[in-house]
Motif scaffolding. Sequence first.
Motif, PDB file in Angstrom:
ATOM      1  N   PHE A  86       0.829  -1.193   0.000  1.00  5.90           N
ATOM      2  CA  PHE A  86       0.000   0.000   0.000  1.00  5.90           C
ATOM      3  C   PHE A  86       0.869   1.250   0.000  1.00  5.90           C
ATOM      4  O   PHE A  86       2.012   1.221   0.433  1.00  5.90           O
ATOM      5  CB  PHE A  86      -0.889   0.029   1.246  1.00  5.90           C
ATOM      6  N   LEU A  87       0.274   2.346  -0.461  1.00  2.47           N
ATOM      7  CA  LEU A  87       0.953   3.631  -0.310  1.00  2.47           C
ATOM      8  C   LEU A  87       1.141   3.879   1.179  1.00  2.47           C
ATOM      9  O   LEU A  87       0.237   3.603   1.962  1.00  2.47           O
ATOM     10  CB  LEU A  87       0.076   4.765  -0.859  1.00  2.47           C
ATOM     11  N   PRO A  88       2.265   4.423   1.572  1.00  3.70           N
ATOM     12  CA  PRO A  88       2.417   4.773   2.990  1.00  3.70           C
ATOM     13  C   PRO A  88       1.563   6.004   3.322  1.00  3.70           C
ATOM     14  O   PRO A  88       1.223   6.789   2.438  1.00  3.70           O
ATOM     15  CB  PRO A  88       3.908   5.077   3.137  1.00  3.70           C
TER      16      PRO A  88
ATOM     17  N   GLU B 216       2.577   9.404   1.878  1.00 12.12           N
ATOM     18  CA  GLU B 216       2.242   9.686   0.480  1.00 12.12           C
ATOM     19  C   GLU B 216       0.762  10.013   0.329  1.00 12.12           C
ATOM     20  O   GLU B 216       0.391  10.864  -0.467  1.00 12.12           O
ATOM     21  CB  GLU B 216       2.633   8.517  -0.424  1.00 12.12           C
ATOM     22  N   VAL B 217      -0.070   9.341   1.091  1.00  8.83           N
ATOM     23  CA  VAL B 217      -1.503   9.637   1.050  1.00  8.83           C
ATOM     24  C   VAL B 217      -1.717  11.098   1.448  1.00  8.83           C
ATOM     25  O   VAL B 217      -2.433  11.841   0.775  1.00  8.83           O
ATOM     26  CB  VAL B 217      -2.305   8.688   1.970  1.00  8.83           C
ATOM     27  N   ILE B 218      -1.064  11.527   2.511  1.00  3.91           N
ATOM     28  CA  ILE B 218      -1.204  12.907   2.969  1.00  3.91           C
ATOM     29  C   ILE B 218      -0.649  13.880   1.929  1.00  3.91           C
ATOM     30  O   ILE B 218      -1.239  14.925   1.661  1.00  3.91           O
ATOM     31  CB  ILE B 218      -0.521  13.083   4.336  1.00  3.91           C
ATOM     32  N   ALA B 219       0.464  13.522   1.288  1.00  2.00           N
ATOM     33  CA  ALA B 219       1.051  14.388   0.265  1.00  2.00           C
ATOM     34  C   ALA B 219       0.128  14.542  -0.940  1.00  2.00           C
ATOM     35  O   ALA B 219       0.123  15.587  -1.592  1.00  2.00           O
ATOM     36  CB  ALA B 219       2.409  13.839  -0.167  1.00  2.00           C
ATOM     37  N   PHE B 220      -0.676  13.525  -1.233  1.00  2.00           N
ATOM     38  CA  PHE B 220      -1.570  13.550  -2.398  1.00  2.00           C
ATOM     39  C   PHE B 220      -2.967  14.087  -2.067  1.00  2.00           C
ATOM     40  O   PHE B 220      -3.828  14.165  -2.944  1.00  2.00           O
ATOM     41  CB  PHE B 220      -1.745  12.142  -2.979  1.00  2.00           C
ATOM     42  N   LEU B 221      -3.203  14.441  -0.821  1.00  2.00           N
ATOM     43  CA  LEU B 221      -4.548  14.778  -0.367  1.00  2.00           C
ATOM     44  C   LEU B 221      -5.213  15.889  -1.179  1.00  2.00           C
ATOM     45  O   LEU B 221      -6.353  15.736  -1.624  1.00  2.00           O
ATOM     46  CB  LEU B 221      -4.492  15.177   1.108  1.00  2.00           C
ATOM     47  N   ALA B 222      -4.540  16.995  -1.373  1.00  2.00           N
ATOM     48  CA  ALA B 222      -5.134  18.117  -2.116  1.00  2.00           C
ATOM     49  C   ALA B 222      -5.459  17.707  -3.548  1.00  2.00           C
ATOM     50  O   ALA B 222      -6.539  18.029  -4.065  1.00  2.00           O
ATOM     51  CB  ALA B 222      -4.194  19.321  -2.097  1.00  2.00           C
ATOM     52  N   ASP B 223      -4.543  16.993  -4.194  1.00  2.00           N
ATOM     53  CA  ASP B 223      -4.785  16.546  -5.568  1.00  2.00           C
ATOM     54  C   ASP B 223      -5.925  15.536  -5.631  1.00  2.00           C
ATOM     55  O   ASP B 223      -6.714  15.533  -6.574  1.00  2.00           O
ATOM     56  CB  ASP B 223      -3.516  15.936  -6.171  1.00  2.00           C
TER      57      ASP B 223
ATOM     58  N   HIS C 188      -5.560   2.390  -0.024  1.00  2.00           N
ATOM     59  CA  HIS C 188      -4.982   2.678   1.289  1.00  2.00           C
ATOM     60  C   HIS C 188      -6.084   3.050   2.284  1.00  2.00           C
ATOM     61  O   HIS C 188      -6.076   2.597   3.430  1.00  2.00           O
ATOM     62  CB  HIS C 188      -3.962   3.813   1.175  1.00  2.00           C
ATOM     63  N   LEU C 189      -7.029   3.873   1.847  1.00  2.00           N
ATOM     64  CA  LEU C 189      -8.101   4.319   2.736  1.00  2.00           C
ATOM     65  C   LEU C 189      -8.938   3.155   3.261  1.00  2.00           C
ATOM     66  O   LEU C 189      -9.465   3.224   4.375  1.00  2.00           O
ATOM     67  CB  LEU C 189      -9.003   5.333   2.033  1.00  2.00           C
ATOM     68  N   VAL C 190      -9.048   2.093   2.482  1.00  2.00           N
ATOM     69  CA  VAL C 190      -9.835   0.929   2.902  1.00  2.00           C
ATOM     70  C   VAL C 190      -9.266   0.313   4.183  1.00  2.00           C
ATOM     71  O   VAL C 190     -10.017  -0.202   5.012  1.00  2.00           O
ATOM     72  CB  VAL C 190      -9.901  -0.119   1.763  1.00  2.00           C
TER      73      VAL C 190
ATOM     74  N   TYR D 164      -8.106  11.718   8.917  1.00  2.00           N
ATOM     75  CA  TYR D 164      -7.334  12.878   8.474  1.00  2.00           C
ATOM     76  C   TYR D 164      -8.003  13.512   7.248  1.00  2.00           C
ATOM     77  O   TYR D 164      -8.120  14.733   7.167  1.00  2.00           O
ATOM     78  CB  TYR D 164      -5.895  12.466   8.155  1.00  2.00           C
ATOM     79  N   LEU D 165      -8.441  12.687   6.312  1.00  3.15           N
ATOM     80  CA  LEU D 165      -9.122  13.181   5.116  1.00  3.15           C
ATOM     81  C   LEU D 165     -10.386  13.950   5.498  1.00  3.15           C
ATOM     82  O   LEU D 165     -10.636  15.048   4.997  1.00  3.15           O
ATOM     83  CB  LEU D 165      -9.463  12.018   4.184  1.00  3.15           C
ATOM     84  N   ARG D 166     -11.184  13.395   6.397  1.00  4.36           N
ATOM     85  CA  ARG D 166     -12.419  14.076   6.831  1.00  4.36           C
ATOM     86  C   ARG D 166     -12.103  15.400   7.517  1.00  4.36           C
ATOM     87  O   ARG D 166     -12.776  16.399   7.302  1.00  4.36           O
ATOM     88  CB  ARG D 166     -13.208  13.164   7.755  1.00  4.36           C
ATOM     89  N   SER D 167     -11.074  15.399   8.347  1.00  4.74           N
ATOM     90  CA  SER D 167     -10.667  16.623   9.031  1.00  4.74           C
ATOM     91  C   SER D 167     -10.194  17.677   8.023  1.00  4.74           C
ATOM     92  O   SER D 167     -10.515  18.858   8.134  1.00  4.74           O
ATOM     93  CB  SER D 167      -9.555  16.300  10.031  1.00  4.74           C
ATOM     94  N   TYR D 168      -9.440  17.241   7.030  1.00  3.45           N
ATOM     95  CA  TYR D 168      -8.932  18.125   5.987  1.00  3.45           C
ATOM     96  C   TYR D 168     -10.093  18.736   5.205  1.00  3.45           C
ATOM     97  O   TYR D 168     -10.125  19.948   4.965  1.00  3.45           O
ATOM     98  CB  TYR D 168      -8.024  17.305   5.063  1.00  3.45           C
TER      99      TYR D 168
END
Length: 85
Positions: free
Chosen positions: A7-9, A12-19, A36-38, A46-50
């Motif tokens: 999986f993506l670490p 990297e998930v956080i780095a790609f969040l805006a995109d 990864h989110l699964v 973190y995504l929901r908070s963002y």
Amino acid sequence: MTSARPFLPCSEVIAFLADYLANELAEEIRAEFQRHLVVCPSCIAYLRSYEQTIRMAKLAAIDTSEIDDAPEDLINAILEARMKE
């Protein structure tokens, strides 16, 4: 069937969040992101908070064009203070 690739670490998930939210990730990266989110409740939180932060920032934005009667010196002082932050 789940891919055998790792999986993506989270970093990297956080780095790609805006995109990801702008729907600007390549299809393959987006699929890995969602994969990864699964399995990562921390990144889901973190995504929901963002997303909530973005919504709140948009609600808090001030349209200075609606402030007709504010003294110009006051507006300039506020803008200068913001630039110093």
